[in-house]
Scaffold this active site. Sequence first.
Site, PDB file in Angstrom:
ATOM      1  CG  HIS A 988      -1.744   1.204   1.352  1.00 28.78           C
ATOM      2  ND1 HIS A 988      -2.873   1.373   0.508  1.00 28.78           N
ATOM      3  CD2 HIS A 988      -1.611   2.348   2.246  1.00 28.78           C
ATOM      4  CE1 HIS A 988      -3.366   2.681   1.141  1.00 28.78           C
ATOM      5  NE2 HIS A 988      -2.753   3.140   1.794  1.00 28.78           N
ATOM      6  CG  ASN A 989       2.584   2.590   3.550  1.00 27.02           C
ATOM      7  OD1 ASN A 989       1.419   3.420   3.316  1.00 27.02           O
ATOM      8  ND2 ASN A 989       2.955   2.147   4.567  1.00 27.02           N
TER       9      ASN A 989
END
Length: 1017
Positions: A988-989
Site C-alpha cells: 500500500h505505502n
Amino acid sequence: MVERVRVTDLAAFAHQDVPFEQLVHALQPARSLARHPLFQVMIVLQNNAVASLDLPGVVARPVDGEGGAAKFDLGFNFVERTGPDGGPVGIELTVEYSADLFDESTVRRIGERLVRLLTAGTADPAMPLGRLDILGDGEREQLLTGWNDTGRTLELPAAVEEGPESETIAGLFAAQVARTPDALALVAGDTRLTYAELEARSAALAGLLAARGVGRGDVVAVAVPRSADLTVALLAAIRAGAAYLPIELDYPAERVAHMLADAAPAVVVTTSGALGALPVGAAANLVVLDGPGTREEAEAALGTAVLPGPLPDSPAYVIYTSGSTGLPKGVVVPHRGIVNRLLWMQDAYRIGPDDRVLQKTPSGFDVSVWEFFWPLVTGAVQVVAEPGGHRDPAYLARLIQDAGVTTTHFVPSMLEVFLAEPQAARCTGLRRVLCSGEALPTGLRERFRALLPAGLHNLYGPTEASVDVTAWDCAEESAAAVVPIGRPVWNTRTYVLDAALAPAPVGSGGELYLGGVQLAHGYLGRAGLTAERFVADPYGPPGSRLYRTGDLARITAAGVLEYLGRTDDQVKIRGRRVELGEIEHALTRHPLVGSAVVTARTTPSGVTLAAYVTSAGPGRAPDPAALRDHLTGVLPDHMVPVHYTLIDAVPVTPNGKVDRKALPEPELLERAPGRAPRDGTETALCEIFAELLGHPTVSIDDNFFELGGHSLLATRLISMVRDRLGAGMSVVSIFEAPTVAALALRLADADAAGPLSRLLPLRSGGTGAPVFCVHPLGGLSWPYAGLAEHLPADVGLYGLQSAGIGDDEPLPATVEEMAADYVARIRTVQARGPYRLLGWSLGGRVAHAMAGLLEAAGQEVELLALLDAYPRTEPEPAASFSEEDFLRGILAAIGMDADELGGPVEFGRVMAAMRASGKELAGLTEEQLRRLQRVMANSFRVEAGSVTGRCRAGAVMFAATVDPAGEPGDWLQHIEGDLEIHSVAAAHNDLMRPAPLAGIGAVLAKKLARTAPVDRA
C-alpha cells in the site's frame, strides 16, 4: 581590353601591412591559426633548367632554403635531375612539413607511400588508382593479422554438467550457483536474493515457460519494470532455451506493438502493474508474474517441465535498434558471442564476491546485458537501481555509496552530469567505471581522474557485435581530443577499410569493420538487410563475415583505434543509436506532411534534432506542435525533434541527393503566449530555461520538456538553479513540476504557503479536463506529481491538500466535510464537468464522496480512480497514532530505517535525517512537521469514523497485492457504474514508487487519451 580598377578610397590601404592569415582569421574567427589559411598542401614541380636572372647591376644566386620555417603544412618539391649529357636521370622529392602539426615518422611514412604509389603507377599505367598498393613490407600483415592476433581458448569455469550448455549464459550461471549457493546474488530495494534463491525462482519460471510451449530458439518478450523480477524473468527465458526480448515500458504503444508483432514472441512475461503499457491484444500467451495462480503454476511445472536449454549458437537475446527504413530492427545475438564478451571482461577487470555491479541501464539498451549477467557468472552482487533512477545523478550517487557499488557504467554525456553532482565526489568506493555509447572527450576523462580514484575504461561496440569489441584503459595517455576506443577484445578482429575493402594505411581514415566470434546472427526476419550489413570477410577464415559499422576510424602506429565519426546519417543521442530515416518516415505518416528531412545539430545543450517538412498540398500546412505530438505517440522521447520548420521543397544536390547544407536555420516551435515572471525566482528560472534550451524568451507557463529538455539537461538545470538561486532540488522535481511556475512553487521558501497550498498545481494548463488528486492520510498531495510524466501532455494535474499544514486552521471532522471543501476548491479551476477524480487511501474515500456531491449538483464525473482505498460500512474506533508512529512514517518516506538514526526515534534526530536526505520533505520546518503530525492524527480519526455513501459513477480500482487491506469488490455496493480492478504488485505505502506508478499511469493515460472539454470559466 582589361579595365583597370581605380582606388577611390585611400582608407583601403590603412591595414595593407596586416598578415593575410590574420585577415582570414578576422573573417573566419572559428578557424585555427595553426593551419595555413588558403590551403594546407603545396606541390611544386621544378622541371625547367637552372633559373637565371639577368638585370643590370644585379647579381642573383640560389639560396638553400633548408632549415627555414615551412610555409605550408606540407610541401612536396619535385625536382628533375639531369645527367652530364643534359638528359633526365630521375626526379628528386623533398618533403617539407610543419613540425607543429606533423612528426618526422608520419611524414616519412607519407613520403614512402607516395614513392610506392608512383612506382606502381609507372609500372602499370593501366591499373586503376584505387587498386595501387601503397602498403610497405610487413604493414599489410600487421594491419590484417598482427594487431588482430586475439585468438583465445575460453577457459570455462567448472560446470554442474559438462556439455554444450556450459558455453552459454545459463551454463555459466549454473556453475556459479554450484560454487556459491548461499552468497548474495542480487539486491533490489528491500529484496535480497542469494544465488540459490535466484536459481530457484528462475528455474520455476523457466519451467512455467516450458509448460506454455517455449522451446529452444523461441523468443520470450519481457515487459517488467527494473526489479528483482526482471532479472528472474531474463534468466528464466534463457534457461528455457529462448532468447529474451526486452520491452521498455515507457516506449509508445505503437512501437511496442511493432516489436511484439515483428518478433512474434511465444510468451510475454509481465506484471499486473505493467499490463497497461502493453497494446491491447499484444499476446494471447501472457505470464503475469504477480497474477493469480502464476506462482502455483510455476511450482507445479518445475517438477514436470523439460528444459532443453540453449546451445552456444542459440539466440540469447533480441534487442531492437533504430532502423533507417522507418521501423526499428531486431538484432539477434547468440550465446557464443556474449559469453566471449563476458569472459574477456572478467579476465580484463576481475570482479568477485566483494564487488557490487550497478544495474541501471534500461534493458532495451545492450549495455544492460553485461550489467545483468557479468556479476551473476562471477560471484559478484547485482545492485538494481529503481526504475527511472538512471536519469538522476543525485540518486545514483546515494545508491553507489549506500549499496557499496564498485562497478558501474555511464555513457559519456551522463558521466559529465554525474561528475557535476556534488555527492559524486563521495563515491570513493568505486573501483572501475566503464564508458561506451558515445565518444569520450579527453577533457571529461581528466575531470574524472581529478575527482575519483576509480579506473576509467573506454569501450566501443555496436549491438550487432555483442555489446563491445574494443577497449582502452584511460590510464594510458593519449594526446587526441577524443579518447581512443582501443584494441580488439578476445577472438575479435577490427579492420579499417577503404571503399574497395582494402586496408587503410596506418593513420589514414576508413570505415571500421568488425569480425570474429561476437558478431550477431543478423536482423530478425530481415535477410536483405542482414546481407547488406554482414558481408563476406576477405581476410578471415573461409565462411567468416564482417559487420560494416558505418563508423569512421583510423589505426595509429601503435595499433590503437581512434573514432572519427560516421559515414551516414546515424547519430547517437544520450548513448542511443538514432537513424534519422526512421524519424523521417514517422513524419511522413502524418497526413499533412509531403516529405521530411531530419538533421542532428550539436548545441551547447547537446545533440538536438531538427525536422524540416513540406506540405502535402496547397493549404494543408502541418502545425509544428501537432507534428511533435504525432511523433511523441510513435517514437521514444530521445528521437522526437526539438525544432520543426516548414519548407517549400527539399533542397537537393546536382546528383539528386538531399542537400542538408542548404537547409535553413531550424525554427523553434511557436508557443502560445504565456505569462511573464511575477517575482525574482520566476525571472531567474525563465532566464535559466532560455539559456539552457536555446530560446530567446521563456514564459512561466512553458514546459521544460516541450522546449527540448531531457533528463540529462535536467541535471544541468539543477546545477544552474543551485548556483544562481542557492536552492536544491531533484531530477524528479523537474519531471513533477516542469514549468517555471510549478518549479517556482517547489523552490518557494519553506515558510511560504506555496507547496502547502490547499489546491496545488502539479501541472497546470492543458486543454483537457484536469485530474484532481486527493491526499492520502498524510495530508500532502506531493507524491501524485510523479503521475505528470505518464499522463497525456494536455491533461492538467492538481493536488488537494489537507487543512492545517500551512497554518493552524480548524481540521475537518468527517469525510463529507473534507469532500465539500475540496469540491468548492476544484470548481474555482473547473467550473463544470466532466470531472476527473483520483484518491489514494483515505483520498479514495474522499474522492468517492466528492463524486456524489458533484452528481447531486448536476455534474458528470468522468473518472473516479481509487488507489488501494476501501469503503467503510460502519464507524470504528480510530487506531492509535503516537508521535513515534508518525516519526517512523517520516523515516520510511525518506527511505531510512530507525536503526540508522544512531539513537532513539525523536523529533530532532528525525528532522536532521530528513534534511540530510535531500527528499521533498527535507524542506519542511519543525513547526510544519508538527502540524503534519496533527493532520495525520486527525486523518486516522476521520477515516475510522465516517461511513461510505453511494454515487452513480463507475470506478477504476488499483489494488495493492502485497498484504492487501481489503476486498476491491466491496466497492460494488457503493457505485452504480462498472468497477474495473487492476492488481498492482506492491504494498500500500509503495504505490507512488516509480515502478507501480508507471503501471498506474499507463492505465490512466489510456483512459484520458481522448481529451474531454474543460470549462475554466
